[in-house]
Design an enzyme around this catalytic site. Structure first.
Site, PDB file in Angstrom:
ATOM      1  N   LYS A 125      -8.682   3.649  -4.456  1.00 31.22           N
ATOM      2  CA  LYS A 125      -8.156   2.622  -3.563  1.00 31.22           C
ATOM      3  C   LYS A 125      -8.530   2.854  -2.105  1.00 31.22           C
ATOM      4  O   LYS A 125      -8.790   1.905  -1.361  1.00 31.22           O
ATOM      5  CB  LYS A 125      -6.636   2.529  -3.716  1.00 31.22           C
ATOM      6  N   GLU A 207       0.369   1.946   3.478  1.00 30.10           N
ATOM      7  CA  GLU A 207       0.096   0.561   3.841  1.00 30.10           C
ATOM      8  C   GLU A 207       1.364  -0.068   4.390  1.00 30.10           C
ATOM      9  O   GLU A 207       2.476   0.291   3.985  1.00 30.10           O
ATOM     10  CB  GLU A 207      -0.341  -0.258   2.623  1.00 30.10           C
ATOM     11  N   HIS A 242       5.927  -3.615 -11.151  1.00 24.58           N
ATOM     12  CA  HIS A 242       4.508  -3.737 -10.768  1.00 24.58           C
ATOM     13  C   HIS A 242       3.612  -4.140 -11.928  1.00 24.58           C
ATOM     14  O   HIS A 242       2.390  -4.040 -11.822  1.00 24.58           O
ATOM     15  CB  HIS A 242       4.004  -2.433 -10.138  1.00 24.58           C
ATOM     16  N   ARG A 299     -13.226  -4.787 -14.325  1.00 23.58           N
ATOM     17  CA  ARG A 299     -13.163  -5.027 -15.776  1.00 23.58           C
ATOM     18  C   ARG A 299     -12.688  -6.454 -16.002  1.00 23.58           C
ATOM     19  O   ARG A 299     -12.334  -7.159 -15.059  1.00 23.58           O
ATOM     20  CB  ARG A 299     -12.163  -4.066 -16.420  1.00 23.58           C
TER      21      ARG A 299
END
Length: 505
Positions: A125, A207, A242, A299
């Site tokens: 990430k 973040e 999530h 993917r």
């Protein structure tokens, strides 16, 4: 341009390194294209549908994924033994492992997916974030990975609330929201522990937490000849822990101008890493419709069917064509989103008991049919739901000319769907289809966990159960005569038996 690791190569036999509904989805695409197929299976999947449907099937190990579907060496060995020339990883398992993609290339096999280099860059990430910034893609303000002391210091300039995120993996693991500075050290420690256990990498970064944000993703297709297009957006904000539970395309809040701007940014991000095959760029959309790059999924996505329905593009077939070195059949101006599609993930879990996973043998599985209804599944009567793999039973997808029609069809399909032997989350989806907030599009990524509850359905559910129990007790002694003796009824025995059967359920 074609990369050295993904040179065009025609193949006629494909190994599917996966199981369940995604294995079935790929198998069907291969059959339509005349490609022979090789399935792999573990102890738990000896009688699975994908094993029966494939041209050939090979055993790869015990039930735990680490001993079977995650064994890269075993899968490569089976590919060579069977004469397969290509491998499709599906999603999950080895689909985003750059090491596996490189092993395929090194062994002369076509990997149906992006180059190992692209998976490597976008799989981390922090690296993906840096790549997006270099490509001019907007990202959420934050701080790169570092020591706890460095991140605690950086948090002062970012401001709260913020999000601690693992640099590796996905699925919400290694992720912790933090609302005040006193909670940050514990959140960092917990995120590192979880990330290390899940991905073997405890690196995390920070973040800014965008509150009331929506999760919007853009579907991409890219060939080996430098052509990249997007297929519009999917709304994936309805999540629990999530994990997405309901998706739709298009999004209720995205207009054509925003769609094209997000699409152009997604294409730019893909080109920055010389991407090839199907992929998805995930964005966070704030209440002012500013969008920020989250990550790239290298993917095919679980929710790809809704994009297929609204665009008419068979994404899995396009993956196979691209892997064979073909050019994209579509240009950007050819892509038109028509109608509306909604996907509900039908899972073996109890929505009335904190979504506790449910295992056991499926005794009844009657899938809905009719106009605008599609069910992707690998489950059948007699199928065993085990604790070894994901609890998803199927993906129920409904299409309509408008969002309203898609919702009405989904309500009807959920009512028709019958699964017995294990508990399912069908009641959750039925409740959501009746939710005022869902119907009006007033939801965000925290809606399911913070503002949605099954409790208001429990009372009528229990009352209905009590009424049914009373009726069953009253009619138990009359069952045989009701089924056999026609009496004065104006319906057939078959219809009456069907009604009695439903009543008993």
């Amino acid at each position: 341009m074609a990369t050295d690791s993904l040179l065009p190569k025609k193949f006629n036999k494909l190994l599917i390194a996966n199981r369940g509904e995604i294995a079935m989805r790929i198998l069907r695409a291969c059959h339509e294209l005349g490609i022979s197929t090789v399935a792999v299976y573990s102890d738990a999947d000896r009688s699975a549908l994908h094993v029966r449907y494939a041209t050939e099937a090979y055993y790869i190990g015990p039930s735990p994924a680490r001993d079977s579907y995650l064994r890269m060496d075993k899968i490569i060995e089976v590919a060579k033994q069977s004469g397969a020339e290509a491998i499709h990883p599906g999603y999950g398992f080895l689909s985003e492992r750059a090491e596996f993609a490189q092993m395929c290339v090194d062994n002369g096999l076509v990997f149906v997916g992006p180059p190992p280099e692209a998976i490597q860059v976008m799989g981390d990430k922090q690296t993906a974030r840096d790549t997006a910034v270099a490509a001019g893609v907007p990202v959420v303000p934050g701080a790169p990975m570092g020591t706890d002391e460095e991140l605690i210091e950086a948090a002062k300039s970012i401001g709260y609330p913020l999000l601690v995120k693992a640099t590796a993996g996905g699925g919400g693991k290694g992720m912790r929201p933090v609302y005040k500075s006193a909670d940050l050290p514990d959140a960092l420690a917990a995120a590192r522990r979880e990330a290390a256990a899940a991905f073997g990498n405890d690196a995390v970064y920070l973040e800014k937490l965008i509150e009331n944000g929506r999760h919007i993703e853009i579907q991409l297709l890219a060939d080996m000849h430098g052509n990249v297009i997007h297929l519009g957006e999917r709304e994936c904000s309805l999540q629990r822990r999530h994990q997405k539970v309901i998706e739709e395309s298009p999004s209720f809040v995205v207009d054509e101008d925003l769609r094209q701007r997000m699409g152009a940014v997604a294409v730019a991000a893909a080109k920055a890493v010389d991407y090839v095959s199907a992929g998805t760029i995930e964005f966070l959309l704030d209440r002012d419709k500013n969008f920020y790059f989250l990550e790239m999924n290298t993917r095919v996505q679980v929710e790809h069917p809704i994009t297929e329905l609204v665009t008419g593009v068979d994404i899995v077939q396009e993956q196979l064509r691209i892997a064979r070195g073909r050019r994209l059949r579509f240009k950007q101006e050819d892509i038109k989103m028509q109608g509306w599609a909604i996907e509900c993930r039908i899972n073996a879990e109890d929505p009335y008991n904190n979504y506790l996973p449910s295992t056991g043998t499926v005794t009844v599985s009657r899938v809905p049919t009719g106009p605008g209804v599609r069910v992707d599944t690998g489950v059948f009567p007699g199928y065993e739901i085990t604790p070894y793999y994901d609890s998803m039973i199927s993906k129920l997808i409904c299409y309509g000319e408008t969002r309203g029609e898609a919702i009405l069809r989904m309500r009807r399909a959920l009512e028709e769907y019958r699964v017995m032997g294990v508990k399912t989350n069908i009641p959750f989806h039925q409740h959501m289809m009746d939710s005022h907030r869902f119907l009006t599009g007033q939801f965000d990524t925290h809606f399911v966990e913070e503002r949605f509850s099954m409790s208001d359905r429990e009372a009528p559910f229990m009352m209905e159960a009590a009424i049914l129990a009373t009726l069953m007790a009253h009619q138990e002694g009359q069952q045989a005569s009701q089924i056999v003796a026609p009496g004065g009824r104006d319906v057939s025995n078959w219809k009456w038996y069907s009604r009695w059967e439903r009543l008993r359920k």
